[in-house]
Design a protein around this motif. Sequence first.
Motif, PDB file in Angstrom:
ATOM      1  N   ALA A 275       0.830  -1.203   0.000  1.00 25.68           N
ATOM      2  CA  ALA A 275       0.000   0.000   0.000  1.00 25.68           C
ATOM      3  C   ALA A 275       0.867   1.256   0.000  1.00 25.68           C
ATOM      4  O   ALA A 275       0.550   2.236  -0.677  1.00 25.68           O
ATOM      5  N   ALA A 276       1.976   1.222   0.729  1.00 16.93           N
ATOM      6  CA  ALA A 276       2.873   2.374   0.758  1.00 16.93           C
ATOM      7  C   ALA A 276       3.506   2.607  -0.614  1.00 16.93           C
ATOM      8  O   ALA A 276       3.645   3.754  -1.059  1.00 16.93           O
ATOM      9  N   LYS A 277       3.874   1.540  -1.301  1.00 13.97           N
ATOM     10  CA  LYS A 277       4.446   1.690  -2.643  1.00 13.97           C
ATOM     11  C   LYS A 277       3.419   2.249  -3.621  1.00 13.97           C
ATOM     12  O   LYS A 277       3.747   3.077  -4.475  1.00 13.97           O
ATOM     13  N   VAL A 278       2.190   1.812  -3.504  1.00 13.01           N
ATOM     14  CA  VAL A 278       1.121   2.336  -4.364  1.00 13.01           C
ATOM     15  C   VAL A 278       0.895   3.814  -4.056  1.00 13.01           C
ATOM     16  O   VAL A 278       0.687   4.624  -4.964  1.00 13.01           O
ATOM     17  N   GLY A 279       0.966   4.202  -2.782  1.00  9.08           N
ATOM     18  CA  GLY A 279       0.818   5.610  -2.394  1.00  9.08           C
ATOM     19  C   GLY A 279       1.911   6.484  -2.964  1.00  9.08           C
ATOM     20  O   GLY A 279       1.651   7.603  -3.439  1.00  9.08           O
ATOM     21  N   MET A 280       3.156   6.004  -2.938  1.00  7.78           N
ATOM     22  CA  MET A 280       4.259   6.767  -3.534  1.00  7.78           C
ATOM     23  C   MET A 280       4.091   6.873  -5.046  1.00  7.78           C
ATOM     24  O   MET A 280       4.363   7.918  -5.642  1.00  7.78           O
ATOM     25  N   ALA A 281       3.608   5.807  -5.680  1.00  7.66           N
ATOM     26  CA  ALA A 281       3.419   5.813  -7.132  1.00  7.66           C
ATOM     27  C   ALA A 281       2.350   6.820  -7.534  1.00  7.66           C
ATOM     28  O   ALA A 281       2.524   7.562  -8.515  1.00  7.66           O
ATOM     29  N   ILE A 282       1.255   6.895  -6.789  1.00 10.86           N
ATOM     30  CA  ILE A 282       0.199   7.840  -7.150  1.00 10.86           C
ATOM     31  C   ILE A 282       0.657   9.272  -6.912  1.00 10.86           C
ATOM     32  O   ILE A 282       0.275  10.180  -7.658  1.00 10.86           O
ATOM     33  N   ALA A 283       1.505   9.493  -5.922  1.00  8.20           N
ATOM     34  CA  ALA A 283       2.031  10.840  -5.685  1.00  8.20           C
ATOM     35  C   ALA A 283       2.910  11.292  -6.850  1.00  8.20           C
ATOM     36  O   ALA A 283       2.823  12.441  -7.300  1.00  8.20           O
ATOM     37  N   GLU A 284       3.752  10.387  -7.352  1.00 12.39           N
ATOM     38  CA  GLU A 284       4.598  10.721  -8.504  1.00 12.39           C
ATOM     39  C   GLU A 284       3.759  10.999  -9.742  1.00 12.39           C
ATOM     40  O   GLU A 284       4.012  11.948 -10.488  1.00 12.39           O
ATOM     41  N   ARG A 285       2.741  10.200  -9.974  1.00 12.70           N
ATOM     42  CA  ARG A 285       1.887  10.380 -11.149  1.00 12.70           C
ATOM     43  C   ARG A 285       1.028  11.633 -11.027  1.00 12.70           C
ATOM     44  O   ARG A 285       0.682  12.256 -12.026  1.00 12.70           O
ATOM     45  N   ALA A 286       0.695  12.012  -9.808  1.00 16.94           N
ATOM     46  CA  ALA A 286      -0.067  13.246  -9.599  1.00 16.94           C
ATOM     47  C   ALA A 286       0.793  14.459  -9.943  1.00 16.94           C
ATOM     48  O   ALA A 286       0.298  15.439 -10.510  1.00 16.94           O
ATOM     49  N   LYS A 287       2.080  14.389  -9.615  1.00 16.77           N
ATOM     50  CA  LYS A 287       2.983  15.482  -9.976  1.00 16.77           C
ATOM     51  C   LYS A 287       3.065  15.626 -11.491  1.00 16.77           C
ATOM     52  O   LYS A 287       3.071  16.737 -12.021  1.00 16.77           O
ATOM     53  N   LYS A 288       3.120  14.502 -12.205  1.00 17.86           N
ATOM     54  CA  LYS A 288       3.158  14.546 -13.665  1.00 17.86           C
ATOM     55  C   LYS A 288       1.871  15.125 -14.240  1.00 17.86           C
ATOM     56  O   LYS A 288       1.889  15.792 -15.266  1.00 17.86           O
ATOM     57  N   ALA A 289       0.746  14.864 -13.572  1.00 17.33           N
ATOM     58  CA  ALA A 289      -0.544  15.393 -14.013  1.00 17.33           C
ATOM     59  C   ALA A 289      -0.788  16.806 -13.475  1.00 17.33           C
ATOM     60  O   ALA A 289      -1.861  17.365 -13.680  1.00 17.33           O
ATOM     61  N   LYS A 290       0.196  17.359 -12.763  1.00 20.25           N
ATOM     62  CA  LYS A 290       0.137  18.714 -12.195  1.00 20.25           C
ATOM     63  C   LYS A 290      -0.989  18.866 -11.187  1.00 20.25           C
ATOM     64  O   LYS A 290      -1.712  19.858 -11.171  1.00 20.25           O
ATOM     65  N   VAL A 291      -1.128  17.865 -10.336  1.00 21.91           N
ATOM     66  CA  VAL A 291      -2.117  17.891  -9.259  1.00 21.91           C
ATOM     67  C   VAL A 291      -1.363  17.891  -7.936  1.00 21.91           C
ATOM     68  O   VAL A 291      -0.519  17.026  -7.699  1.00 21.91           O
ATOM     69  N   THR A 292      -1.654  18.885  -7.101  1.00 20.94           N
ATOM     70  CA  THR A 292      -1.030  18.919  -5.777  1.00 20.94           C
ATOM     71  C   THR A 292      -2.058  18.792  -4.665  1.00 20.94           C
ATOM     72  O   THR A 292      -1.791  18.202  -3.635  1.00 20.94           O
ATOM     73  N   ASP A 293      -3.253  19.354  -4.880  1.00 25.58           N
ATOM     74  CA  ASP A 293      -4.304  19.309  -3.870  1.00 25.58           C
ATOM     75  C   ASP A 293      -5.402  18.351  -4.297  1.00 25.58           C
ATOM     76  O   ASP A 293      -5.824  18.347  -5.449  1.00 25.58           O
TER      77      ASP A 293
END
Length: 119
Positions: free
Chosen positions: A73-91
């Motif tokens: 679950a922690a690895k999936v959480g880090m992966a979604i955070a990285e992909r959110a940065k690529k999609a320009k989503v912070t909030d």
Amino acid sequence: MANSKRQLFLKRRLRVRNKLRKVNEGRVRLSVHRSNKNISVQLIDDVNGVTLASASSLEKDLGVIGKNNVEAAAKVGMAIAERAKKAKVTDCYFDRGGFLFHGKVKALAEAAREGGLKF
């Protein structure tokens, strides 16, 4: 008459989602789904009805296929955070669905926060 576990889960999911929609209009939703074997998460733009990014424990590049534990679950959480940065989503706002904020769901949320998502 007693409600089944499934009925209680569905009531809890609707209650959580409706409360979040009232408070967080216009923000992206981080939706979590946990099964017995896997965990997945999506960044959803409800205004346009599109998924901006997603991550799952089924992905080979995360290296957690067949595992459904706190580390996965922690690895999936880090992966979604990285992909959110690529999609320009912070909030975003965290939609845990009907799942309790404990264990795997909590580990995913904490890893996403460490990765840079704000909720």
